[in-house]
Structures are given as C-alpha cells and as structure tokens.
Design an enzyme around this catalytic site. Structure first.
Site, PDB file in Angstrom:
ATOM      1  N   TYR A 135       4.476  20.533 -43.597  1.00  0.00           N
ATOM      2  CA  TYR A 135       3.612  21.681 -43.318  1.00  0.00           C
ATOM      3  C   TYR A 135       2.296  21.562 -44.054  1.00  0.00           C
ATOM      4  CZ  TYR A 135       4.469  23.759 -47.950  1.00  0.00           C
ATOM      5  OH  TYR A 135       4.508  23.994 -49.301  1.00  0.00           O
ATOM      6  N   LYS A 185       4.474  16.599 -48.168  1.00  0.00           N
ATOM      7  CA  LYS A 185       4.510  18.073 -48.169  1.00  0.00           C
ATOM      8  C   LYS A 185       5.611  18.569 -47.227  1.00  0.00           C
ATOM      9  CE  LYS A 185       1.255  21.967 -48.289  1.00  0.00           C
ATOM     10  NZ  LYS A 185       1.780  22.537 -49.513  1.00  0.00           N
ATOM     11  N   GLU A 216       3.449  19.622 -61.996  1.00  0.00           N
ATOM     12  CA  GLU A 216       2.576  20.529 -61.229  1.00  0.00           C
ATOM     13  C   GLU A 216       3.218  21.900 -61.195  1.00  0.00           C
ATOM     14  OE1 GLU A 216       2.301  19.568 -57.025  1.00  0.00           O
ATOM     15  OE2 GLU A 216       4.333  18.756 -57.028  1.00  0.00           O
ATOM     16  N   LEU A 218       2.192  16.779 -55.444  1.00  0.00           N
ATOM     17  CA  LEU A 218       1.448  16.838 -54.189  1.00  0.00           C
ATOM     18  C   LEU A 218      -0.025  16.578 -54.493  1.00  0.00           C
ATOM     19  CD1 LEU A 218       1.836  17.577 -51.145  1.00  0.00           C
ATOM     20  CD2 LEU A 218       0.819  19.766 -51.761  1.00  0.00           C
TER      21      LEU A 218
END
Ligand code: PDD
Length: 285
Positions: free
Chosen positions: A33, A149, A182, A207
């Site tokens: 996505y 992702k 992250e 990511l």
C-alpha cells in the site's frame, strides 16, 4: 455527500465496496500500500510514492498492475469524487483472490486494487506541532523486510495501542543492540548537540519514507547538515531535538521519549522550521 471507494475498476459507494473473502491480502497479508498526502488539492510527492509502490510489487513478485497513467487517474479521480482538498489518498494492491494456498495463485490472477480518499483538517496537526508528541519505545518485533510497504501492520498496531495507553502518540522500535529503527508508522530523526540531523540509514530494517527523502532534500536546500547513521535510544534521549516524518504527520516534533523530555520538552524549532518549509520543497502535482 456519498463517499466512494475505487475497487477493481469501479467507483462504489462506501457501504458497497467489498473484496472477496479469499483475497490474499485478507488471508496472508499479501498486499502492499501507499498513503499519499493531499494538500490544497494536490498530491504530495506522488512520483516517489508510485516508484516505491512499483518496487514493493516487484520485490513480492506481483505484476505491476495498471499503467502509470492509469494509477495517476485512479488517485485523482478518487480524490475528486470524494471532494478531498486536504487529507490523504490510500492505495492498496493485493495479489488477488484465490482458493487459500500458501503458494501464489495462477499467473494472470487479477490484482485487487483499492483506492480511498479521506479529508483531514490540517489545523490540529499544526497545533500539535507547536507542543510536540510523546513517544514510547518497544523492541522491534517485525520481519527482516520492512523496506517493503506491506499491509502486515499488526506489530505496529499493537505497539501503537501501547503508546496510546501510555498517553503517547507514536512508538519507536529499538533493535537488539539498542538502536532505533523507526516509528510504528513513521521514520525517526534526532538533532545532535553539534547541530547535525541524524536519521537511520534506509536498509531493509526500515521503510524508505518518502517524507524522509524529501526532508533530506530540504536539509540540502536549507543548508542543514545531516548524517544517515544509526543512533541508539540513549543518544535520542539526550538529543537536542527529535522528530518523526510520515505522509500523515509530515514533520512532527517529539516532546518526550519514555517520559524523558527532549530539549525543553516542547518540541524543537529546527523540526518546526523544516515542517514549515516542507510543502514548498515537496513535489505537488
Ligand atoms: N506510514 N515507516 C513506517 C513503518 C511507515 O508505516 C511509514 C508510513 C513511514 C513513513 O513513510 P512515508 O514518509 O512515505 O509516509 C515510515 C503511513 C503513513 C501509514 O501507514 O499510514
């Protein structure tokens, strides 16, 4: 106004937009996505988002789906039909529907493509940026390909629930050696005492955020020095500033990590400056 969702070639009313019960996204998390910000009716950094989507599809050996022109039309038409001026557009692509099997379905099985757009008032985000957000930390439990992702977001969902329960707005994942990877749905940054911005290198552990890339461009334009290197959670807690970046939060200052105030505890001015300049440096199309 009736909100609509694009689904496999049709724009359907919200209450009538369904995917098959045997969709691979539903059964295996076999879907990818993108979330793209919509600002003043324009898509923010669409080329970078679509390049990342193409890469995610390639890495998972899915077909590339609609042509670039068709993707662009789906995004814009979904935004237009939902009359979104400020908000976000969400695009999800799964490997399609097929009888449940770990092995991939027959070649030629159509992808499932879903696109929805949502209006979001930008004012609360700007108000939050004036005081910063609170962060908690958790061990990073995710897989070794966080650069793709995918919709496999359960670890992030659980950790964000923990953050909410602790009165915080985001979680930072920390690896076995004490380095921040992250955020649950954002990239992590600090500003050192000597005034260097630091963000985790874009390895397979994180990511490669589109906002992160554009902020790195902002740094070059604004003459802010930066390093892409790992930083520990201890370094973050003594940093001058900390902030997160994502399409849904832009650049958001951090006021505290695990109840330790960062800087003066109100979010930093360098982060706020970058936030203020962000849209003038992003690609708006
Ligand atoms: N999340 N890291 C993770 C794990 C993310 O889920 C996201 C984005 C980012 C930031 O990427 P970008 O700058 O391209 O938005 C980093 C989106 C916004 C979401 O899941 O809602």
């Amino acid at each position: 106004m009736t909100r609509v969702i694009y689904i496999n070639g049709q724009y359907r009313p919200y209450d009538h937009a369904f995917v098959h019960a045997e969709d691979r996204g539903f059964q295996f998390g076999d879907a990818v996505y993108e979330v793209i910000e919509v600002a003043a009716g324009k898509l923010v950094d669409e080329p970078r988002h679509m390049a990342r989507l193409a890469r995610s599809l390639r890495e998972l050996h899915m077909s590339s789906g609609p042509t670039p022109a068709a993707w662009a039309l789906i995004l814009r038409e979904t935004v237009r039909r939902n009359r979104v001026r400020d908000g976000s557009v969400y695009l999800q692509v799964s490997r399609g529907a097929a009888p449940r099997d770990f092995l991939f379905p027959e070649p030629g099985t159509p992808l499932t493509v879903v696109c929805l757009a949502r209006a979001i008032d930008p004012a609360p985000g700007w108000a939050t940026a004036e005081k910063g957000i609170r962060i908690i930390t958790r061990p990073d439990p995710r897989w070794a390909r966080c650069d793709i992702k995918t919709v496999m977001l359960l670890p992030a969902s659980l950790a964000k629930e923990d953050a909410k329960a602790a009165g915080a707005q985001e979680v930072w994942f920390v690896d076995q050696d004490g380095y921040v990877t992250e955020g649950g749905s954002s990239n992590a940054w600090i500003l050192t005492d000597s005034g260097h911005l630091v963000t985790t290198p874009a390895t397979k552990a994180i990511l490669r955020g589109v906002t992160r890339m554009t902020v790195l461009d902002c740094c070059k334009q604004l003459g802010v020095s930066f390093e892409e290197r790992r930083f520990t959670i201890d370094e973050a807690k003594t940093a001058r500033e900390a902030f997160i970046t994502s399409a849904s939060n832009l650049v958001m200052p951090v006021s505290a990590i695990d109840d330790v105030p960062i800087g003066n505890g109100n979010g930093g001015t360098v982060a706020r400056d970058i936030r203020a300049n962000f849209h003038s440096l992003a690609a708006l199309t």
